[in-house]
Write a protein that holds these residues in place. Structure first.
Motif, PDB file in Angstrom:
ATOM      1  N   MET A 224      12.390   5.324   0.829  1.00 49.02           N
ATOM      2  CA  MET A 224      10.931   4.717   0.367  1.00 49.02           C
ATOM      3  C   MET A 224       9.924   5.434  -0.175  1.00 49.02           C
ATOM      4  N   GLU A 225       9.289   4.462  -1.089  1.00 51.75           N
ATOM      5  CA  GLU A 225       8.203   5.306  -1.830  1.00 51.75           C
ATOM      6  C   GLU A 225       6.880   4.429  -1.699  1.00 51.75           C
ATOM      7  N   LEU A 226       5.885   5.096  -2.135  1.00 49.22           N
ATOM      8  CA  LEU A 226       4.410   4.183  -2.036  1.00 49.22           C
ATOM      9  C   LEU A 226       3.875   4.051  -3.338  1.00 49.22           C
ATOM     10  N   ALA A 227       3.003   2.982  -3.527  1.00 47.99           N
ATOM     11  CA  ALA A 227       2.278   2.717  -4.530  1.00 47.99           C
ATOM     12  C   ALA A 227       0.884   2.085  -3.889  1.00 47.99           C
ATOM     13  N   THR A 228       0.005   2.362  -4.582  1.00 50.08           N
ATOM     14  CA  THR A 228      -1.377   1.890  -4.139  1.00 50.08           C
ATOM     15  C   THR A 228      -2.289   1.372  -5.071  1.00 50.08           C
ATOM     16  N   PHE A 229      -2.660   0.108  -5.226  1.00 46.92           N
ATOM     17  CA  PHE A 229      -3.553  -0.495  -6.235  1.00 46.92           C
ATOM     18  C   PHE A 229      -4.485  -1.277  -5.782  1.00 46.92           C
ATOM     19  N   GLY A 230      -5.806  -1.305  -6.228  1.00 49.30           N
ATOM     20  CA  GLY A 230      -6.800  -2.125  -6.073  1.00 49.30           C
ATOM     21  C   GLY A 230      -6.798  -3.179  -7.030  1.00 49.30           C
ATOM     22  N   ASN A 231      -6.703  -4.456  -6.832  1.00 51.19           N
ATOM     23  CA  ASN A 231      -7.037  -5.458  -7.706  1.00 51.19           C
ATOM     24  C   ASN A 231      -7.571  -6.607  -7.087  1.00 51.19           C
ATOM     25  N   GLY A 232      -8.744  -6.347  -6.891  1.00 41.96           N
ATOM     26  CA  GLY A 232      -9.582  -7.509  -6.191  1.00 41.96           C
ATOM     27  C   GLY A 232      -9.515  -7.477  -4.749  1.00 41.96           C
ATOM     28  N   CYS A 233      -9.783  -8.789  -4.029  1.00 42.38           N
ATOM     29  CA  CYS A 233      -9.762  -8.962  -2.791  1.00 42.38           C
ATOM     30  C   CYS A 233      -8.224  -8.546  -2.016  1.00 42.38           C
ATOM     31  N   PHE A 234      -8.265  -7.642  -1.243  1.00 36.97           N
ATOM     32  CA  PHE A 234      -6.852  -7.359  -0.539  1.00 36.97           C
ATOM     33  C   PHE A 234      -6.225  -8.652   0.129  1.00 36.97           C
ATOM     34  N   TRP A 235      -6.974  -9.553   0.493  1.00 38.03           N
ATOM     35  CA  TRP A 235      -6.440 -10.885   1.024  1.00 38.03           C
ATOM     36  C   TRP A 235      -5.413 -11.665   0.063  1.00 38.03           C
ATOM     37  N   CYS A 236      -6.051 -11.536  -1.243  1.00 39.49           N
ATOM     38  CA  CYS A 236      -5.382 -12.388  -2.295  1.00 39.49           C
ATOM     39  C   CYS A 236      -4.061 -11.562  -2.603  1.00 39.49           C
ATOM     40  N   THR A 237      -4.195 -10.185  -2.912  1.00 38.23           N
ATOM     41  CA  THR A 237      -3.291  -9.568  -3.383  1.00 38.23           C
ATOM     42  C   THR A 237      -2.121  -9.266  -2.398  1.00 38.23           C
ATOM     43  N   GLU A 238      -2.415  -9.019  -1.126  1.00 39.87           N
ATOM     44  CA  GLU A 238      -1.414  -8.462  -0.214  1.00 39.87           C
ATOM     45  C   GLU A 238      -0.310  -9.715  -0.277  1.00 39.87           C
ATOM     46  N   ALA A 239      -0.614 -11.001  -0.415  1.00 38.29           N
ATOM     47  CA  ALA A 239       0.287 -11.969  -0.235  1.00 38.29           C
ATOM     48  C   ALA A 239       1.160 -11.934  -1.365  1.00 38.29           C
ATOM     49  N   ILE A 240       0.715 -11.526  -2.432  1.00 38.11           N
ATOM     50  CA  ILE A 240       1.585 -11.486  -3.551  1.00 38.11           C
ATOM     51  C   ILE A 240       2.726 -10.444  -3.405  1.00 38.11           C
ATOM     52  N   PHE A 241       2.276  -9.243  -3.157  1.00 41.97           N
ATOM     53  CA  PHE A 241       3.276  -8.205  -3.050  1.00 41.97           C
ATOM     54  C   PHE A 241       4.167  -8.303  -1.968  1.00 41.97           C
ATOM     55  N   GLN A 242       3.661  -8.926  -0.688  1.00 41.84           N
ATOM     56  CA  GLN A 242       4.627  -9.021   0.248  1.00 41.84           C
ATOM     57  C   GLN A 242       5.778  -9.944  -0.078  1.00 41.84           C
ATOM     58  N   ASP A 243       5.736 -10.700  -1.161  1.00 43.98           N
ATOM     59  CA  ASP A 243       6.932 -11.640  -1.593  1.00 43.98           C
ATOM     60  C   ASP A 243       7.854 -10.884  -2.517  1.00 43.98           C
ATOM     61  N   LEU A 244       7.672  -9.761  -2.784  1.00 45.59           N
ATOM     62  CA  LEU A 244       8.592  -9.216  -3.907  1.00 45.59           C
ATOM     63  C   LEU A 244       9.832  -8.423  -3.256  1.00 45.59           C
ATOM     64  N   ASP A 245      10.907  -8.829  -3.531  1.00 49.79           N
ATOM     65  CA  ASP A 245      12.034  -8.121  -3.186  1.00 49.79           C
ATOM     66  C   ASP A 245      12.167  -6.867  -3.343  1.00 49.79           C
ATOM     67  N   GLY A 246      12.482  -5.982  -2.437  1.00 48.90           N
ATOM     68  CA  GLY A 246      12.390  -4.513  -2.263  1.00 48.90           C
ATOM     69  C   GLY A 246      10.915  -3.925  -1.674  1.00 48.90           C
ATOM     70  N   VAL A 247       9.964  -4.790  -1.608  1.00 47.43           N
ATOM     71  CA  VAL A 247       8.770  -4.327  -0.946  1.00 47.43           C
ATOM     72  C   VAL A 247       8.930  -4.349   0.566  1.00 47.43           C
ATOM     73  N   GLU A 248       8.952  -3.301   1.276  1.00 49.60           N
ATOM     74  CA  GLU A 248       9.147  -3.410   2.825  1.00 49.60           C
ATOM     75  C   GLU A 248       7.801  -3.561   3.607  1.00 49.60           C
ATOM     76  N   LYS A 249       6.911  -3.074   3.129  1.00 47.01           N
ATOM     77  CA  LYS A 249       5.588  -3.085   3.801  1.00 47.01           C
ATOM     78  C   LYS A 249       4.302  -3.288   2.847  1.00 47.01           C
ATOM     79  N   VAL A 250       3.360  -3.802   3.218  1.00 49.75           N
ATOM     80  CA  VAL A 250       2.035  -3.878   2.455  1.00 49.75           C
ATOM     81  C   VAL A 250       1.016  -3.573   3.522  1.00 49.75           C
ATOM     82  N   VAL A 251       0.174  -2.862   3.178  1.00 50.05           N
ATOM     83  CA  VAL A 251      -0.991  -2.453   4.383  1.00 50.05           C
ATOM     84  C   VAL A 251      -2.189  -2.530   3.557  1.00 50.05           C
TER      85      VAL A 251
END
Length: 181
Positions: free
Chosen positions: A1-28
């Motif tokens: 596993m690897e980590l990526a850290t992004f800021g692209n506005g409100c984390f409530w909005c963007t968390e939901a998007i990245f959680q849906d991606l195949d291969g993404v195990e966890k979003v904090v």
């Protein structure tokens, strides 16, 4: 596993998007880039800590590449607005990529340069690309926010349309249970 850290506005909005991606195990959801140790949401929202609302994404590079995560990052927010996304205004909503290693830095800078040169946006990209300082996880009630609070007005009117659009555009990158594969 690897980590990526992004800021692209409100984390409530963007968390939901990245959680849906195949291969993404966890979003904090969390905070990074400021000068206050272990900040609270209230402190970050004051705009005085220097932190951005960010996502720390744990992903499987065998299923999804950092480049693919960058593609989602760039296409799901406006990287040309300084310290703002929609009605959310302040340095805590800045567009920023916090890289974890030199390869991530090079890929992010290359992608940014190519996007800017392509004329994909009417205005120049203002996304910051910086080494990851300390990441602080946000309070528990911010985690998995949209999935647990989708009925709330902000979620219904702001986040849901963004997630729906994302799912149409990135259908081929969604987790199997979401894409119908």
């Amino acid at each position: 596993m690897e980590l990526a850290t992004f800021g692209n506005g409100c984390f409530w909005c963007t968390e939901a998007i990245f959680q849906d991606l195949d291969g993404v195990e966890k979003v904090v959801s969390g905070y990074a880039g400021g000068h206050v140790e272990d900040p609270t949401y209230k402190q970050v929202c004051s705009g005085t800590t220097g932190h951005a609302e960010v996502l720390q994404i744990t992903y499987d590079p065998q299923k999804i590449s950092y480049d693919e995560l960058l593609e989602v990052f760039w296409q799901t927010h406006d990287p040309t607005t300084l310290n703002r996304q929609g009605n959310d205004v302040g340095t805590q909503y800045r567009s920023v990529i916090f890289y974890h290693n030199q390869e991530q830095q090079q890929l992010a800078e290359k992608y940014k340069q190519e996007l800017d040169a392509s004329g994909a946006f009417d205005n120049p990209i203002v996304t910051f690309i910086e080494p990851l300082p300390t990441f602080y996880a946000a309070e528990d009630y911010h985690q998995n926010y949209f999935n647990q609070n989708g009925y709330q007005p902000y979620c219904s009117f702001v986040i849901r349309p963004k997630v729906d659009k994302f799912r149409k555009v990135f259908k081929h990158k969604l987790k199997p249970e979401l894409s119908g594969r």
